[in-house]
Design an enzyme around this catalytic site. Structure first.
Site, PDB file in Angstrom:
ATOM      1  CD  GLU A 282      -2.720   1.369   2.446  1.00  0.00           C
ATOM      2  OE1 GLU A 282      -2.721   0.462   3.287  1.00  0.00           O
ATOM      3  OE2 GLU A 282      -3.436   2.391   2.515  1.00  0.00           O
TER       4      GLU A 282
ATOM      5  CG  ASP B 295      -3.301  -3.003   4.184  1.00  0.00           C
ATOM      6  OD1 ASP B 295      -2.601  -2.139   4.756  1.00  0.00           O
ATOM      7  OD2 ASP B 295      -4.488  -2.830   3.861  1.00  0.00           O
TER       8      ASP B 295
ATOM      9  CB  ILE C 203      -1.269  -0.676   9.552  1.00  0.00           C
ATOM     10  CG1 ILE C 203      -0.038  -0.861  10.437  1.00  0.00           C
ATOM     11  CG2 ILE C 203      -2.514  -0.514  10.440  1.00  0.00           C
ATOM     12  CD1 ILE C 203       0.092   0.181  11.540  1.00  0.00           C
ATOM     13  CG  ASP C 204      -6.763  -3.835   6.233  1.00  0.00           C
ATOM     14  OD1 ASP C 204      -7.035  -2.789   5.612  1.00  0.00           O
ATOM     15  OD2 ASP C 204      -7.559  -4.783   6.338  1.00  0.00           O
TER      16      ASP C 204
ATOM     17  CB  THR D  96      -4.344   3.376   9.089  1.00  0.00           C
ATOM     18  OG1 THR D  96      -3.593   2.519   8.230  1.00  0.00           O
ATOM     19  CG2 THR D  96      -3.397   4.356   9.751  1.00  0.00           C
TER      20      THR D  96
ATOM     21  CG  HIS E  86     -13.937   2.523   5.132  1.00  0.00           C
ATOM     22  ND1 HIS E  86     -12.896   2.020   5.862  1.00  0.00           N
ATOM     23  CD2 HIS E  86     -13.612   3.810   4.835  1.00  0.00           C
ATOM     24  CE1 HIS E  86     -11.968   2.961   6.019  1.00  0.00           C
ATOM     25  NE2 HIS E  86     -12.394   4.055   5.411  1.00  0.00           N
TER      26      HIS E  86
ATOM     27  CB  SER F 124      -8.503  -4.101   9.706  1.00  0.00           C
ATOM     28  OG  SER F 124      -8.593  -5.052  10.754  1.00  0.00           O
TER      29      SER F 124
ATOM     30  CE  LYS G 137     -14.767  -5.417   8.114  1.00  0.00           C
ATOM     31  NZ  LYS G 137     -13.824  -4.375   8.573  1.00  0.00           N
TER      32      LYS G 137
ATOM     33  NE  ARG H  56     -14.241  -3.168   1.871  1.00  0.00           N
ATOM     34  CZ  ARG H  56     -13.743  -2.611   2.965  1.00  0.00           C
ATOM     35  NH1 ARG H  56     -13.998  -3.127   4.134  1.00  0.00           N
ATOM     36  NH2 ARG H  56     -12.970  -1.550   2.885  1.00  0.00           N
TER      37      ARG H  56
ATOM     38  CG  ASP I 177      -7.785  -2.634   1.656  1.00  0.00           C
ATOM     39  OD1 ASP I 177      -7.078  -2.600   2.677  1.00  0.00           O
ATOM     40  OD2 ASP I 177      -8.088  -1.614   0.999  1.00  0.00           O
TER      41      ASP I 177
END
Ligand SMILES: Nc1ncnc2c1ncn2[C@@H]1O[C@H](COP(=O)(O)O)[C@@H](OP(=O)(O)O)[C@H]1O
Ligand SMILES: [Mg+2]
Ligand SMILES: [Mg+2]
Ligand SMILES: [Mg+2]
Length: 360
Positions: free
Chosen positions: A70, A132, A134-135, A137, A231, A255, A258, A272, A284
């Site tokens: 990313e 990723d 940090i998914d 953030t 999101h 993130s 889930k 989502r 992601d």
């Protein structure tokens, strides 16, 4: 084909990166947080995690190394960023030292280069790591859930995935077990194509095989969605849940944690539905999707015969296609559940999307 060596390296890299993130989350300074030009946040931990994972994987697999990740170093190379780059470099070097198996010290330029190794365009040929760093953030900044998400693509298909979830309790987070006295946190989920999904505490002290929920009655199912309303459209997912007959309120979490929680049956459904125009990125979903399915969606024999794995599709019922570069081109959104519930979830999604289109 076995990817055991790649999986072992991925687990080690993601665990070390998760430890780096935990250290930063404890003492996060305002100066550690920057804003990217798309106004999303990025922290020293995102950069540190990406540099560390990139460096470790490149050490192990130097030949033809390709990483789709990313972050990039553009903002770090601007005037005034020297201090933050030094802080990231110290974090990365401290992580390498703490592990004991590396006697190298990286310079600031080494760290910037390691971050920039993540610029690969991926595609349907060869192998590509997908990261990723940090998914979630935003969850990380709130002190909530986040994940280090790492996957490997081989000829366009996800063949392994690792999700390090430093703030996820080791025990179930929903239903009757929710108030378990054991509040230890830190989970590492991993899956290799065809091999099922496993979970360990982040310290690697034990391993259990996990399975998605076997719930068949939607009234007994609970569902996950993004914490951030920007999101995923919460009004639409609540309409879908209502049509399905889901009774429990949504579990909102940041993130790919889930996907991890779903892979061990903490809930049965993940919905989502981003707003129109948003393009999903492969980092992601790559690691999360194989952790939930326990296999590559494109291996159709496994896909149809497996009873244990979950199913991940877009809102039109197509499997996710990771072979097209850095983005996922998909229809409307992503839905995840077990084999039994998917037909009714899919029907509720289609009906809800049609109703929404009519009301516009
Ligand atoms: N408007 C938007 N719609 C959908 N997803 C978005 C978004 N803006 C950012 N995201 C993505 O949502 C991810 C977090 O997922 P979730 O909503 O499940 O917590 C972010 O990952 P990062 O935190 O790695 O940037 C980011 O890539
Ligand atoms: Mg981001
Ligand atoms: Mg992300
Ligand atoms: Mg991220």
């Amino acid at each position: 084909m076995s990817y055991d060596k790649e999986l072992a390296a991925a687990k080690k890299a993601a665990s070390l990166a998760a430890r780096l993130c935990q250290k930063v989350q404890k003492v996060l300074l305002q100066s550690d947080v920057q804003s990217k030009n798309n106004r999303s946040p990025v922290t020293v931990a995102d950069y540190g995690s990406q540099a560390l994972v990139s460096f470790l994987l490149q050490q192990e697999f130097p030949a033809g190394f390709s990483l789709i990740a990313e972050e990039d170093s553009k903002d770090l190379r601007k005037d005034g960023a020297q201090e933050i780059v030094e802080r990231i470099t110290k974090l990365v070097n401290d992580s390498l030292t703490s592990d004991g198996s590396y006697s190298v010290t990286l310079s600031t330029e080494d760290v910037l280069k390691a971050i920039d190794s993540g610029k690969s365009e991926g595609g349907s040929e060869g192998r590509h790591w997908v990261l990723d760093p940090i998914d979630g953030t935003k969850g990380f900044l709130r002190g909530d859930q986040y994940a280090v998400a790492l996957a490997l693509l081989d000829r366009g298909k996800v063949v392994l995935g690792v999700l390090a979830c430093p703030n996820l309790p080791l025990t179930c987070i929903s239903g009757a077990d929710r108030h378990s006295p054991n509040n230890e946190v830190g989970c590492l989920f991993f899956a290799e194509v065809g091999g099922g999904t496993y979970m360990q505490p982040l310290d690697g002290s034990s391993t259990v095989k996990v399975q998605v929920s076997a719930v068949e009655n939607p009234e007994e199912a609970s569902f996950f969605e993004s914490y951030e309303a920007a999101h995923s459209m919460h009004d639409l997912s609540s309409l879908i849940a209502q049509k399905l007959g889901v009774k429990a309120p949504p579990v909102r979490m940041d993130s790919q944690v889930k996907y991890g929680a779903l892979s061990r049956g903490d809930g049965a459904i993940y919905i989502r539905l981003p707003r129109k125009g948003y393009r999903e990125k492969i980092w992601d979903h790559a690691a999360g999707s194989i952790v939930v399915s326990g296999m590559d969606q494109f291996h159709s024999v496994c896909y149809f015969l497996s009873k244990a794995g979950g199913v991940v599709t877009d809102a039109a019922g197509n499997p996710l296609d990771f072979s097209r570069g850095r983005y996922l081109d998909l229809d409307t959104g992503i839905i995840v559940t077990n084999q039994k519930l998917m037909p009714s979830l899919f029907k509720a999604v289609r009906e809800s999307l049609e109703e929404k289109a009519l009301s516009l």
